[in-house]
Design a protein around this motif. Structure first.
Motif, PDB file in Angstrom:
ATOM      1  N   ASP A   6       0.810  -1.008  -0.085  1.00 46.84           N
ATOM      2  CA  ASP A   6      -0.070   0.208   0.031  1.00 46.84           C
ATOM      3  C   ASP A   6       0.895   1.118  -0.028  1.00 46.84           C
ATOM      4  O   ASP A   6       0.656   2.181   0.761  1.00 46.84           O
ATOM      5  CB  ASP A   6      -0.995  -0.043   1.136  1.00 46.84           C
ATOM      6  CG  ASP A   6      -1.888  -1.031   1.141  1.00 46.84           C
ATOM      7  OD1 ASP A   6      -2.196  -1.660   0.216  1.00 46.84           O
ATOM      8  OD2 ASP A   6      -2.368  -1.705   2.425  1.00 46.84           O
ATOM      9  N   GLY A   7       2.106   1.193  -0.796  1.00 50.94           N
ATOM     10  CA  GLY A   7       3.013   2.350  -0.924  1.00 50.94           C
ATOM     11  C   GLY A   7       3.887   2.547   0.419  1.00 50.94           C
ATOM     12  O   GLY A   7       4.540   3.606   0.384  1.00 50.94           O
ATOM     13  N   LYS A   8       3.736   1.662   1.314  1.00 50.65           N
ATOM     14  CA  LYS A   8       4.341   1.736   2.765  1.00 50.65           C
ATOM     15  C   LYS A   8       5.370   0.747   2.744  1.00 50.65           C
ATOM     16  O   LYS A   8       5.351  -0.400   2.328  1.00 50.65           O
ATOM     17  CB  LYS A   8       3.481   1.868   3.782  1.00 50.65           C
ATOM     18  CG  LYS A   8       2.638   3.162   3.941  1.00 50.65           C
ATOM     19  CD  LYS A   8       1.679   2.921   5.098  1.00 50.65           C
ATOM     20  CE  LYS A   8       0.687   4.001   5.003  1.00 50.65           C
ATOM     21  NZ  LYS A   8      -0.313   3.967   6.356  1.00 50.65           N
ATOM     22  N   VAL A   9       6.642   1.081   3.255  1.00 51.72           N
ATOM     23  CA  VAL A   9       7.712   0.057   3.211  1.00 51.72           C
ATOM     24  C   VAL A   9       7.569  -1.128   4.228  1.00 51.72           C
ATOM     25  O   VAL A   9       7.402  -0.760   5.638  1.00 51.72           O
ATOM     26  CB  VAL A   9       9.286   0.785   3.574  1.00 51.72           C
ATOM     27  CG1 VAL A   9      10.234  -0.130   3.619  1.00 51.72           C
ATOM     28  CG2 VAL A   9       9.360   1.695   2.433  1.00 51.72           C
ATOM     29  N   SER A  10       7.471  -2.290   3.885  1.00 55.85           N
ATOM     30  CA  SER A  10       7.346  -3.516   4.821  1.00 55.85           C
ATOM     31  C   SER A  10       8.951  -3.947   5.094  1.00 55.85           C
ATOM     32  O   SER A  10       9.342  -4.484   6.106  1.00 55.85           O
ATOM     33  CB  SER A  10       6.477  -4.638   4.325  1.00 55.85           C
ATOM     34  OG  SER A  10       5.211  -4.347   4.020  1.00 55.85           O
ATOM     35  N   LEU A  11       9.622  -4.070   4.114  1.00 55.85           N
ATOM     36  CA  LEU A  11      11.104  -4.217   4.129  1.00 55.85           C
ATOM     37  C   LEU A  11      11.864  -3.072   3.402  1.00 55.85           C
ATOM     38  O   LEU A  11      11.786  -2.975   2.308  1.00 55.85           O
ATOM     39  CB  LEU A  11      11.509  -5.892   3.397  1.00 55.85           C
ATOM     40  CG  LEU A  11      12.754  -6.295   3.596  1.00 55.85           C
ATOM     41  CD1 LEU A  11      13.070  -6.721   4.862  1.00 55.85           C
ATOM     42  CD2 LEU A  11      13.019  -7.453   2.646  1.00 55.85           C
ATOM     43  N   ASP A  12      12.840  -2.718   4.171  1.00 52.81           N
ATOM     44  CA  ASP A  12      13.702  -1.578   3.506  1.00 52.81           C
ATOM     45  C   ASP A  12      14.846  -2.346   2.472  1.00 52.81           C
ATOM     46  O   ASP A  12      14.804  -3.589   2.467  1.00 52.81           O
ATOM     47  CB  ASP A  12      14.281  -0.874   4.367  1.00 52.81           C
ATOM     48  CG  ASP A  12      14.605   0.610   4.052  1.00 52.81           C
ATOM     49  OD1 ASP A  12      14.332   1.104   2.943  1.00 52.81           O
ATOM     50  OD2 ASP A  12      14.638   1.588   5.014  1.00 52.81           O
ATOM     51  N   THR A  13      15.452  -1.676   1.783  1.00 48.96           N
ATOM     52  CA  THR A  13      16.360  -1.997   0.897  1.00 48.96           C
ATOM     53  C   THR A  13      17.323  -3.003   1.512  1.00 48.96           C
ATOM     54  O   THR A  13      18.137  -2.704   2.432  1.00 48.96           O
ATOM     55  CB  THR A  13      17.050  -1.118   0.062  1.00 48.96           C
ATOM     56  OG1 THR A  13      16.234  -0.211  -0.416  1.00 48.96           O
ATOM     57  CG2 THR A  13      18.153  -1.465  -1.025  1.00 48.96           C
ATOM     58  N   SER A  14      17.530  -4.271   1.058  1.00 49.00           N
ATOM     59  CA  SER A  14      18.043  -5.278   1.975  1.00 49.00           C
ATOM     60  C   SER A  14      18.828  -6.032   0.860  1.00 49.00           C
ATOM     61  O   SER A  14      18.650  -6.515  -0.246  1.00 49.00           O
ATOM     62  CB  SER A  14      17.117  -6.145   2.576  1.00 49.00           C
ATOM     63  OG  SER A  14      16.252  -5.489   3.514  1.00 49.00           O
TER      64      SER A  14
END
Length: 798
Positions: A228-236
């Motif tokens: 929904d446009g929100k980060v669940s996992l940041d760049t990993s």
């Protein structure tokens, strides 16, 4: 500025690479540093926490009648790791042995290992053996392991003492560390500095709510997950190391082959078919030097999963992964530190605060996202990939994928890693109803399971389990038929005969019979009571394949229908092969299996319908050691990815610990297990009101629908409504030390008249207030919960 990213088996600088978790206060002229000057409680331990200057059971250190004032008491398997300074001469000295404390002591083995080389091996030691002297030169080494094994004899109470233990150093004292930081491959750079920018590939879920972005930053392959446009996992960072080459570094993203999954299937314990529905891509990853390989990414409406597919032939070595999970800024998470058998209270970690995790943690990890919603991190299909199980090394909001039980392992031919999973959910109901863990698992082998989970020999049900209240005494031959009668009285389909039923002192070897002939007699008798028998075994007794095959054959011939196998305490490649072979033998002989001392659930229940349940949980056998917050966290943490054998419903004050009769009943509804073990005595159950007996005799073990009610909060309040057929069962658990009033509406009921039976905390810990309300849809219900208390409402249509 570029970000340095690399794998290292051992770190160069303790100040950069190691997080010191215990360092004694030394002056320059000090030469000796005692083991008890460090934080020995940070040692990994098979049971409880290692103790300073006393045995694991809290008594004086004593070996073969000789007492010691200083040292550390541990319980095997145990491990302490220390980093040694360069250009410093160091010796380690100690007296070691099995502690005199436990009555039924097991065997132990002490090892001092430096940089992979064993410098001291005590051999197998048992209670009463004289303490052995340790005096080893550690000069020139970087990392030393003080390790105690259980010697694999299958006996518990492996109490071991490092007595008079000290390091003697000419310079800087050894620094206590974690094994994963000092020895295991992990992604070393600060991954939170990564920013994917514009990804090379974006995969969207079928409903478009979840997106996975795959790209390269400074040559490093990375992934990011958004809901929904929100980060669940940041760049990993992601990737795998094969034959010493990090295949996620210095790469480019190539062409992609899109595909979809769209299939329905059945799983034991789920009456309705589940739906594997995803959009996916197989993405070519091209290293600067070397052959291309495939990153397989699937995007579901409830999360994202990826795995590594490395083509090739012959034997190759996997020595780790770059796989790390970077949490969004401000996220908190729930996990715990027992990565051996996954039995510990769940803890709430907040990166950057005093509650930051400093030791390896288990999966699943449930993440509370800063913008609302939840994520859950785990893995899938580890056993069938002949891999090693992953745990996580926390470094702030970066969780490094590590492999504590294998520093490396060999695989033949094409390498296909397990799936790495990030479940995403808008609310707790969506979280507990995820299906991605099962979607990713392979179907059952039709040769082993021609009827899949519908085989007539695979039957969920209630089981009576006596070890919980009587322990070893309940395995005595002259008591078994009485327990079978109790199981029938409680309307349990199964009775479990636990440790140590096969030992001669239990009386099963009578009148010239062996235990198998006696077991057949019990099974035949139980059949007349419409009860089926399951039996316990220590994995060490059937570690050898021949012994294992003989055990399963004897169980089957005797007429037992299930086995409970215990104390694996590892998810190494070798131990996972053991799990796999037991399940194959179980299928061959029509034996259902409950694994205790086991690892995390990873989708196996789909592939192996005879895997009915597992432990991997801090359950009621722990009694007073269970934290109240743990009880209210479990539905949203451990139970998210699979069933667990919590063994609920003790009604006696001591075993109840910090709970109440109300919360004991509530856990039996809130915690799912297709094989439900009742853990108190028949006498205790039969002394309860008739409504409680009805609950025990009729509570379903398979549910058609599950809802999380408003107001639920991980670790504080768990309010769950479950439906089986037309009937509803509502469970509320108070995970706090405060009295609470909780209200909810019966919006989930249909029209018509309904009758209920409610169980509310009474005036004392063991007392229940029972009422029989008439109910209607939308009606408001208010329950008063004692500290650590609970509430249950059974609802039936009139």
């Amino acid at each position: 500025m570029s970000v340095l990213m690399s794998f290292k088996t051992s770190c160069i600088s303790a100040s950069v690479c190691l997080l010191a978790i215990g360092f004694p206060d030394l002056r320059a002229e000090d030469k000796s540093v005692w083991l008890d000057d460090y934080d020995v409680t940070a040692f990994s331990n098979g049971w409880g926490k290692a103790q300073k200057n006393q045995s694991i059971s809290g008594n004086a250190l004593q070996v073969a009648g000789r007492s010691f004032d200083r040292g550390a008491g541990v319980h095997a398997p145990s491990l302490g790791v220390f980093r040694l300074a360069a250009d410093t001469s160091v010796r380690f000295q100690a007296m070691v042995g099995a502690d005199d404390g436990p009555e039924n002591s097991g065997t132990v083995q002490f090892l001092v290992i430096a940089d992979g080389k064993t410098l001291f091996d005590s051999g197998v030691m048992k209670k009463g053996d004289e303490a052995k002297q340790v005096d080893v030169d550690l000069t020139g080494h970087q990392v030393v392991r003080l390790q105690v094994t259980d010697a694999g004899d299958g006996i518990d109470s492996d109490h071991a003492d490092w007595a008079d233990a000290k390091f003697i150093s000419s310079g800087a004292a050894p620094v206590q560390s974690q094994a994963w930081e000092a020895e295991l491959s992990h992604f070393e750079a600060d991954a939170t500095q990564l920013s994917i920018g514009k990804p090379d590939r974006v995969i969207s879920s079928p409903d478009g709510s979840v997106k996975a972005g795959v790209g390269v930053v400074d040559g490093r392959l990375v992934i990011k997950v958004i809901r929904d446009g929100k980060v669940s996992l940041d760049t990993s960072p992601i990737g795998i190391t094969v034959d010493g080459v990090d295949l996620g570094q210095d790469v480019k993203v190539g062409r992609a082959e899109p595909y979809t999954t769209d299939v329905s299937y059945s799983v034991t314990g789920h009456p309705e078919p589940l739906h594997d529905f995803s959009k996916a891509e197989k993405i070519e990853i091209a290293p600067k030097d070397g052959k291309p390989w495939t990153l397989d990414v699937r995007c579901y409406n409830d999360g994202v999963a990826w795995r590594y597919i490395i083509p090739g032939r012959g034997s190759r070595t996997v020595s780790g992964e770059a796989t790390s999970f970077v949490l969004p800024e401000g996220a908190t998470y729930w996990s715990h530190h027992n990565t051996a058998n996954y039995e510990a209270n769940f803890l709430h970690f907040q990166p950057g605060s005093a509650l930051t995790a400093g030791q390896p943690i288990t999966m699943p990890v449930t993440v509370e996202l800063p913008d609302g919603g939840y994520a859950c991190i785990s893995e899938d299909s580890i056993m069938d990939r002949h891999y090693s199980g992953m745990t996580l090394g926390p470094r702030g909001r970066t969780l490094n994928g590590i492999f504590e039980d294998d520093s490396s392992w060999k695989l033949n031919g094409e390498i296909i890693s397990p799936w790495r999973i990030v479940i995403t959910a808008r609310d707790l109901t969506a979280l507990v109803n995820q299906s991605i863990v099962y979607n990713l698992a392979p179907d059952p082998d039709p040769k082993l399971f021609p009827d899949g989970p519908n085989a007539n020999w695979i039957q969920p049900g209630r089981a009576f389990w006596t070890w919980g209240f009587g322990q070893w005494d309940t395995a005595q031959w002259d008591r078994i038929k009485g327990f079978v009668n109790d199981a029938a009285t409680l309307n349990c389909q199964y009775y479990v005969i636990d440790d140590p039923w096969r030992e001669p002192r239990m009386g099963w070897h009578r009148n010239g019979k062996d235990e198998w002939a006696s077991l057949k007699e019990v099974c035949d008798y139980a059949a007349t009571k419409h009860v089926k028998i399951m039996v316990w075994e220590h994995w060490g007794k059937i570690r050898d394949k021949k012994d294992r095959e003989e055990f399963f054959e004897n169980v089957s011939k005797a007429g037992a229908v299930g086995v409970k196998i215990d104390f694996m305490d590892s998810e190494s490649q070798e131990r996972l092969e053991f799990f796999h072979d037991c399940l194959v033998l179980g299928a061959k002989h029509h034996i259902m299996i409950n694994f205790h001392g086991a690892n995390k659930p990873a989708g196996e229940e789909r592939t192996w319908p005879n895997w009915m349940t597992r432990e991997a949980i801090y359950g009621m056998e722990q009694g007073g050691r269970i934290a109240r917050s743990h009880l209210a966290a479990l539905p949203f943490t451990r139970f998210v990815t699979g069933p667990a054998d919590f063994t609920p419903m003790a009604f006696q004050a001591g075993p109840m610990g910090q709970t109440t009769a109300g919360s004991q009943m509530a856990t039996a509804v809130a915690y799912n297990s297709p094989l439900n073990h009742w853990a108190d005595s028949a006498q205790s159950y039969l002394a309860q009101p008739k409504e409680v007996l009805e609950f025990i005799r009729t509570k379903p073990v398979v549910w058609d629908e599950t809802l999380v009610l408003p107001g639920s909060k991980i670790g504080e309040l768990a309010a769950i409504a479950r439906r089986a057929g037309e009937n509803w069962w509502v469970s509320v658990i108070n995970g706090t030390d405060d009295k609470k009033d909780y209200s909810f509406n019966l919006d989930f009921l249909g029209n018509g008249r309904w009758s209920g039976t409610s169980f509310e905390d009474g005036k004392t810990q063991t007392e229940l207030k029972i009422t029989h309300p008439k109910l209607r849809s939308g009606q408001k219900i208010t329950a008063t919960l004692a500290p650590g208390g609970g509430f249950v409402l059974m609802v039936k249509p009139e």
